[in-house]
Structure formats: structure tokens, C-alpha cells
Design an enzyme around this catalytic site. Structure first.
Site, mmCIF file in Angstrom:
data_model
loop_
_atom_site.group_PDB
_atom_site.id
_atom_site.type_symbol
_atom_site.label_atom_id
_atom_site.label_comp_id
_atom_site.label_asym_id
_atom_site.label_seq_id
_atom_site.Cartn_x
_atom_site.Cartn_y
_atom_site.Cartn_z
ATOM 1 N N CYS A 1 -2.921 -2.693 8.816
ATOM 2 C CA CYS A 1 -3.338 -1.811 7.718
ATOM 3 C C CYS A 1 -4.112 -0.572 8.150
ATOM 4 O O CYS A 1 -3.665 0.545 7.875
ATOM 5 C CB CYS A 1 -4.167 -2.606 6.711
ATOM 6 S SG CYS A 1 -3.185 -3.826 5.839
ATOM 7 N N THR B 1 0.868 -1.182 0.000
ATOM 8 C CA THR B 1 0.000 0.000 0.000
ATOM 9 C C THR B 1 0.901 1.228 0.000
ATOM 10 O O THR B 1 1.653 1.449 0.956
ATOM 11 C CB THR B 1 -0.907 -0.030 1.241
ATOM 12 O OG1 THR B 1 -1.634 -1.262 1.223
ATOM 13 C CG2 THR B 1 -1.867 1.139 1.252
HETATM 14 P P1 NAD Z 1 4.957 -8.058 6.320
HETATM 15 O O1 NAD Z 1 5.762 -7.284 7.268
HETATM 16 O O2 NAD Z 1 4.203 -9.256 6.776
HETATM 17 O O3 NAD Z 1 5.877 -8.532 5.091
HETATM 18 C C1 NAD Z 1 6.879 -7.753 4.515
HETATM 19 C C2 NAD Z 1 8.073 -8.643 4.235
HETATM 20 O O4 NAD Z 1 9.060 -7.888 3.559
HETATM 21 C C3 NAD Z 1 8.736 -9.186 5.504
HETATM 22 O O5 NAD Z 1 8.814 -10.580 5.438
HETATM 23 C C4 NAD Z 1 10.123 -8.538 5.491
HETATM 24 O O6 NAD Z 1 11.110 -9.368 6.037
HETATM 25 C C5 NAD Z 1 10.323 -8.325 4.017
HETATM 26 N N1 NAD Z 1 11.345 -7.328 3.686
HETATM 27 C C6 NAD Z 1 11.673 -6.182 4.355
HETATM 28 N N2 NAD Z 1 12.656 -5.542 3.704
HETATM 29 C C7 NAD Z 1 12.955 -6.286 2.611
HETATM 30 C C8 NAD Z 1 13.886 -6.161 1.553
HETATM 31 N N3 NAD Z 1 14.696 -5.111 1.480
HETATM 32 N N4 NAD Z 1 13.926 -7.116 0.608
HETATM 33 C C9 NAD Z 1 13.105 -8.183 0.669
HETATM 34 N N5 NAD Z 1 12.204 -8.373 1.652
HETATM 35 C C10 NAD Z 1 12.128 -7.431 2.607
HETATM 36 O O7 NAD Z 1 3.952 -7.019 5.645
HETATM 37 P P2 NAD Z 1 2.564 -7.344 4.939
HETATM 38 O O8 NAD Z 1 1.491 -7.388 5.963
HETATM 39 O O9 NAD Z 1 2.743 -8.481 4.006
HETATM 40 O O10 NAD Z 1 2.347 -5.993 4.129
HETATM 41 C C11 NAD Z 1 3.121 -5.674 2.995
HETATM 42 C C12 NAD Z 1 2.449 -4.527 2.281
HETATM 43 O O11 NAD Z 1 1.146 -4.920 1.833
HETATM 44 C C13 NAD Z 1 2.242 -3.279 3.150
HETATM 45 O O12 NAD Z 1 2.370 -2.148 2.355
HETATM 46 C C14 NAD Z 1 0.792 -3.421 3.602
HETATM 47 O O13 NAD Z 1 0.202 -2.204 3.890
HETATM 48 C C15 NAD Z 1 0.163 -4.040 2.376
HETATM 49 N N6 NAD Z 1 -1.056 -4.839 2.659
HETATM 50 C C16 NAD Z 1 -1.103 -5.649 3.746
HETATM 51 C C17 NAD Z 1 -2.246 -6.403 3.993
HETATM 52 C C18 NAD Z 1 -2.346 -7.298 5.193
HETATM 53 O O14 NAD Z 1 -3.448 -7.711 5.522
HETATM 54 N N7 NAD Z 1 -1.261 -7.623 5.864
HETATM 55 C C19 NAD Z 1 -3.317 -6.339 3.096
HETATM 56 C C20 NAD Z 1 -3.203 -5.512 1.995
HETATM 57 C C21 NAD Z 1 -2.076 -4.761 1.772
#
Ligand code: NAD
Length: 456
Positions: free
Chosen positions: A266, A126
Site C-alpha cells: 500500500c 484504493t
Molecule cells: P491482492 O493482490 O492480494 O488481491 C487482489 C485479487 O484480485 C487477487 O487475488 C487477484 O487474483 C484478483 N483479481 C485480479 N484480477 C481479477 C479479475 N479480473 N477478476 C477477479 N479477480 C481478480 O490485493 P490486495 O492487497 O487485496 O489489495 C486490493 C486492493 O485493496 C488494492 O487497491 C489495495 O491498494 C487495497 N488495499 C489493500 C490493503 C492491504 O493491506 N493489502 C489494505 C487496504 C486497501
């Protein structure tokens, strides 16, 4: 198609696994080595119903692979999904450092390896409106490769993520060139066969869709929480009000449940980021700002009710807390209301015994990293104590000698508990129901003292 997922968290892992399930070759990349080695063995690092078996199946067919090498992921793929964190910065705006750093690296990798094939980079994170344009500038600066940029916001709900991804209400695609649209339409075709629309628009509008959707859902909940406070003070019952307005076709019944405030990874950060976007654009976001303020107050409502019943000083009192994750069917503790509730109780001198079906390990991480005040970890002879919070092995064990139960997260197993057993275990039969899941009349008949949210 060959797909790279950069960031293998809640969104990345579900996205990668579901794309592999429809026949694509997917490589999921993450910087956390332990996560990747677990996944290579078929073990999911997160709790998400139905995900483990899909990971295992697609790992076995070799359509799903895991790596810590960004180079390998980028070079072997035509489509690269960014599923990276966009946490709130100090001022509330979405911090794009992960997205920008990785994009710069992708540009460099493609340049250094003289890759001339078209690559499409898709943001599923997002991100604020205008990010796709910023990424285009980054790619132009660091690479001569042909790199397309698209925005594809994700709407999955934790706890139902696989279902949501497999059967989306709609797919939103923000593109500025036909090639990107063609690729994404093809990729999503298996998921929209039952008629869900694929909505194609410019990338700025697609980026805004996600913030508008989350802010609107948060607004419905905060609105009902405000109505619940009014009901409580005016002698009305919010449950009756909620049901009646939900039958109005223009309103509908979803996201009208009053409770102890919304949390999670979120809503809190996206609402704050939208307020910040408004500030930066000199547009007042009065509604969204109020939604956020109402929620901050709502999280403190149960501790206020506890203090009203037991007095301001809770020293010597012991409270059972059922549910720690920000909502049922996930182990996600990010911005969970339980943190605020437990913090407030402990700060007033109370002891807390908590139980959650899956989130205890993550809760320990939260409480041991100082995110919850007053919960310093002490370590002695291999036993970790979390200050004044203990974690029980089951929901009834948490109740032993408790002065009250506080229901924080409405897991199914908490809905029909053995009330007689509860009464036997508890020092005082007092229940603070943060989600209005219990029947107040029935509890009162059995001798419980019951407090809900906005109920008579
Ligand atoms: P998360 O923290 O679960 O996952 C992010 C991952 O990225 C982690 O595993 C982390 O280790 C990894 N990471 C960090 N830096 C990195 C790098 N330089 N290279 C590779 N990997 C790296 O987060 P999430 O909940 O999956 O959310 C991710 C995005 O999606 C956010 O922007 C969030 O707002 C959006 N989103 C989340 C949801 C939800 O329900 N969780 C739903 C829709 C959108």
C-alpha cells in the site's frame, strides 16, 4: 444480505469472511483457479492470523462460497465489493484497468440478464479521486440496470487484518444517494457496536481519505528516518528522541519507529499515486514527494553500513538475513525492503542465507521472477538454486559461518534470540539491526559489533 466479493486477495478474502461471520451470504470470486480450489477446501492462500479458522467455519455453514464465475457472483448478490488490485502504472499513477474491466463486465452481465433489482457496487480497492464518477459513467454506458456506486476504503493492516475489520477505528462510506448509505450502514452495523463512527461523505472525499491516511503514516516514518540520520551524525540517540516526542499528546507514539524504510502493498504505490494525482491537478505535492525520496534512500542504508564495515567488494562474504516479508505477521513480499537489501548485497558479490517464519515461499517467487537483480534461478536435477541466495530452515541455521546478521523484519521470535548460540554459529559476531530491536550495550558486552539506525 447477499454479497459478492470480486478479487479474493488480502482485502477481499478478509472482507468476505468477516461479512459471512456476521450472517451474510457471501460469494468470493477470483480469476486464479488454484486460489479458488484451495479456498473451497478451506485452505487460505495467504498467511493472516485468525483467518483460516473463520474461513473454515463459514464455509461449513455455507455462508461463504468461492467461485471463478463473475456472472454467478454478480447475479446472486445485491452488493458487489470490488477488491481488485490497483498497482502502480509505469508513471506511478494507480492502474485502474482491473477495476474498469470488471465494472464493464458487471454492467454487461446485468444488462444481458435483464436484471432490474437495484445493485450496489462498492469500491474497496484504493482508487484515485474521481473513480466512483468514472464507474458511474461505465455502468451508464454498458447497462440499463439500476446500479449504485459507493466508495468504502479499507484500513485493515496485514498481520492484524481480521481484528481490524471486526473492530475498525472508523468506517468511511462515500455515497451520492440515500439507498447506498442505508445498505452500507446496515452491513457495518455489527462492526461498530462498540462506538466506532460511520463517517458518511461524498465519494471523492472518501477516496481521498485513504490516500491521505497512508501518506500521513508514511510521512511519520520517513520523518523519523530523517531524524535518525541526523542523530547518527550528531551523536544523539534516536530511540531516546522518539520516546520523548511520543509522549507529547499532540504527536503520540505510533508510527515513529525508524528503520530500513517502509514497503508493502500500500504505502509505496499509494504515495506514488498521490504524487501523480497532484501532477494531474497541477498541485505541487512537495511533502509527499520528499517522503518517497527519503524512503528510497533509507532502504539502502543497511547495505551502506555493511559496505562501510566490510569494504565495497563483498565477494566471499556471507550474510544471514532474518525476516523477508515487508513487516511481521504477513507473508506479503510486495515492495519489501528485504528485496532492496538483498539485491544490494548480492550486487556487491555477497552470498545471502535468509530465513523468515512464513514468507520464504513468496520470497522464492520474487527472486525467481527476476524482481531481484542478480538472483537468476538455475535448475539442476530438481534442485532450485536462487543464485546467491539460499533459504535456511530456521533462524539459527541461517547464521552458520555468517560474517554478519542483518535483521530486516522484526518478527517476535527474533527479539530475544539465544545470543551465545548465535555467537557460536557466526564467523564474525556482527549485527546490523534494521529495526532497532536489540540492546546495543548488552550486545557489545557479549562481544558483538552492533550497528543500529540512528543510535549512539
Ligand atoms: P491482492 O493482490 O492480494 O488481491 C487482489 C485479487 O484480485 C487477487 O487475488 C487477484 O487474483 C484478483 N483479481 C485480479 N484480477 C481479477 C479479475 N479480473 N477478476 C477477479 N479477480 C481478480 O490485493 P490486495 O492487497 O487485496 O489489495 C486490493 C486492493 O485493496 C488494492 O487497491 C489495495 O491498494 C487495497 N488495499 C489493500 C490493503 C492491504 O493491506 N493489502 C489494505 C487496504 C486497501
Amino acid at each position: 444480505m447477499n454479497i459478492a466479493i470480486i478479487g479474493t486477495g488480502y482485502v477481499g478474502l478478509v472482507t468476505g469472511t468477516c461479512f459471512a461471520e456476521t450472517g451474510n451470504h457471501v460469494i468470493c470470486m477470483d480469476v486464479v483457479k488454484e486460489k479458488i480450489s484451495k479456498l473451497r477446501k478451506g485452505v487460505s492462500p495467504i498467511y493472516e492470523p485468525g483467518l483460516d479458522s473463520l474461513i473454515f467455519k463459514n464455509l461449513t455453514t455455507k455462508r461463504l462460497n468461492f467461485t471463478t464465475s463473475l456472472d454467478d457472483a454478480v447475479i446472486s448478490s445485491n452488493v458487489i465489493f470490488l477488491c481488485l488490485p490497483t498497482p502502480p502504472g509505469a508513471d506511478g499513477s494507480a492502474d485502474l484497468k482491473y477495476v474498469k474491466e470488471v465494472s464493464e463486465k458487471i454492467g454487461r452481465i446485468l444488462n444481458e440478464n435483464s436484471i432490474s433489482d437495484y445493485k450496489l457496487v462498492v469500491t474497496k480497492s484504493t482508487v484515485p479521486v474521481g473513480t466512483a464518477d468514472e464507474l458511474r459513467d461505465i455502468f451508464r454506458k454498458y447497462s440499463n440496470a439500476r446500479i449504485g456506486v459507493a466508495s468504502n476504503p479499507e484500513f485493515l493492516k496485514e498481520g492484524n487484518a481480521v481484528q481490524d475489520f471486526m473492530f475498525p477505528d472508523r468506517v468511511v462510506i462515500g455515497v451520492d444517494e440515500p439507498q447506498a448509505e442505508k445498505i452500507l450502514r446496515e452491513l457495518y452495523e455489527p462492526f461498530v457496536r462498540t462506538g466506532a463512527p460511520v463517517l458518511v461523505m461524498d465519494s471523492r472525499s472518501a477516496e481521498m481519505v485513504k490516500y491521505a491516511a497512508n501518506a500521513f503514516l508514511a510521512t511519520r516514518i520517513s520523518f523519523m528516518n530523517e531524524i535518525a540520520r541526523l542523530c547518527e551524525n550528531l551523536g544523539a540517540d534516536v530511540e531516546k528522541v522518539r520516546t520523548a516526542i511520543g509522549y507529547d499528546n499532540r504527536i503520540g507514539p505510533k508510527f515513529l519507529f525508524p528503520g530500513i524504510g517502509w514497503g508493502g502493498s500500500c504505502f509505496p504505490k499509494d504515495v506514488k499515486a498521490l504524487i501523480k494525482m497532484g501532477e494531474q491537478a497541477s498541485v505541487e505535492t512537495a511533502i509527499v514527494s520528499a517522503v518517497n525520496a527519503v524512503n528510497d534512500e533509507q532502504k539502502k542504508l543497511i547495505p551502506q553500513k555493511v559496505k562501510k564495515h566490510f569494504g565495497q567488494n563483498l565477494a566471499g562474504k556471507k550474510f544471514a538475513v532474518w525476516g523477508l516479508s515487508f513487516k511481521p505477521k504477513t507473508d506479503d513480499m510486495r515492495e519489501a525492503p528485504s528485496i532492496v537489501v538483498i539485491n544490494e548485497l548480492v550486487s556487491a558479490g555477497a552470498n545471502v542465507v535468509a530465513f523468515d517464519p512464513v514468507a520464504i515461499e513468496r520470497a522464492k517467487e520474487v527472486f525467481s521472477t527476476g524482481k531481484a537483480a542478480g538472483l537468476k534461478v538455475t535448475s539442476s536435477k530438481g534442485v532450485r538454486k536462487y543464485g546467491k541466495i539460499e533459504f535456511a530452515k530456521d533462524q539459527y541455521a541461517a547464521l552458520k559461518d555468517a560474517d554478519a546478521l542483518i535483521l530486516v523484519t522484526e518478527w517476535q521470535e527474533f527479539r530475544e534470540p539465544d545470543l551465545n548460540l548465535m555467537k557460536k554459529y557466526m564467523k564474525e559476531p556482527v549485527i546490523f539491526d534494521g529495526r532497532n530491536i536489540y540492546n546495543p550495550e548488552r550486545l557489545r558486552e557479549l562481544g558483538f559489533v552492533y550497528y543500529g539506525i540512528g543510535r549512539r
